[in-house]
Design a protein around this motif. Structure first.
Motif, PDB file in Angstrom:
ATOM      1  N   LYS A   6       0.837  -1.210   0.000  1.00 37.62           N
ATOM      2  CA  LYS A   6       0.000   0.000   0.000  1.00 37.62           C
ATOM      3  C   LYS A   6       0.868   1.255   0.000  1.00 37.62           C
ATOM      4  O   LYS A   6       0.608   2.208  -0.732  1.00 37.62           O
ATOM      5  N   GLY A   7       1.916   1.266   0.811  1.00 34.90           N
ATOM      6  CA  GLY A   7       2.833   2.401   0.851  1.00 34.90           C
ATOM      7  C   GLY A   7       3.562   2.597  -0.468  1.00 34.90           C
ATOM      8  O   GLY A   7       3.775   3.728  -0.914  1.00 34.90           O
ATOM      9  N   MET A  42       4.273   5.779  -5.418  1.00 30.95           N
ATOM     10  CA  MET A  42       4.306   5.870  -6.878  1.00 30.95           C
ATOM     11  C   MET A  42       3.311   6.899  -7.388  1.00 30.95           C
ATOM     12  O   MET A  42       3.616   7.677  -8.284  1.00 30.95           O
ATOM     13  N   SER A  43       2.109   6.923  -6.805  1.00 36.73           N
ATOM     14  CA  SER A  43       1.113   7.897  -7.259  1.00 36.73           C
ATOM     15  C   SER A  43       1.514   9.309  -6.830  1.00 36.73           C
ATOM     16  O   SER A  43       1.289  10.266  -7.560  1.00 36.73           O
ATOM     17  N   GLN A 101       2.228  12.564  -9.248  1.00 33.77           N
ATOM     18  CA  GLN A 101       1.552  13.831  -8.953  1.00 33.77           C
ATOM     19  C   GLN A 101       2.588  14.937  -8.759  1.00 33.77           C
ATOM     20  O   GLN A 101       2.405  16.047  -9.223  1.00 33.77           O
ATOM     21  N   GLY A 102       3.694  14.623  -8.096  1.00 36.82           N
ATOM     22  CA  GLY A 102       4.742  15.608  -7.854  1.00 36.82           C
ATOM     23  C   GLY A 102       5.388  16.090  -9.137  1.00 36.82           C
ATOM     24  O   GLY A 102       5.729  17.258  -9.279  1.00 36.82           O
ATOM     25  N   LYS A 103       5.559  15.205 -10.114  1.00 37.07           N
ATOM     26  CA  LYS A 103       6.157  15.599 -11.391  1.00 37.07           C
ATOM     27  C   LYS A 103       5.264  16.590 -12.114  1.00 37.07           C
ATOM     28  O   LYS A 103       5.722  17.551 -12.684  1.00 37.07           O
ATOM     29  N   LYS A 104       3.957  16.360 -12.077  1.00 33.16           N
ATOM     30  CA  LYS A 104       3.024  17.262 -12.734  1.00 33.16           C
ATOM     31  C   LYS A 104       3.057  18.631 -12.071  1.00 33.16           C
ATOM     32  O   LYS A 104       3.064  19.652 -12.735  1.00 33.16           O
TER      33      LYS A 104
END
Length: 84
Positions: free
Chosen positions: A37-38, A43-44, A48-51
């Motif tokens: 889960k972590g 990964m998600s 999101q951080g790259k965007k």
């Protein structure tokens, strides 16, 4: 006939339960589940951080293009304010 039958699989499971115990197996299962889960969350968050980072870079580049250099009088005023 090199496959594993259901009886052989049940015997292996029984031996594993006898060796480790149900509490330890339950703990290992929950630890493994939380680790997966972590990993998915990380990964998600990374995607999101790259965007967000790309968007922030574009905003900064736009601001830089819009900024105009100060003329000589405005630079002198800014230096005078810094001295005080």
């Amino acid at each position: 006939m090199g496959g594993i039958s259901i009886w052989q699989l049940l015997i292996v499971v029984l031996i594993v339960v006898l060796l480790f115990g149900t509490k330890k197996l339950r703990g290992m299962g929950s630890d493994l589940g939380s680790a997966v889960k972590g990993f998915k969350k990380a990964m998600s968050d990374d995607e999101q951080g790259k965007k967000d980072a790309d968007f922030e870079q574009q905003k900064l580049a736009d601001k830089k293009e819009q900024a105009e250099p100060l003329n000589q009088q405005e630079q002198d005023k800014a230096k005078d304010k810094d001295r005080v």
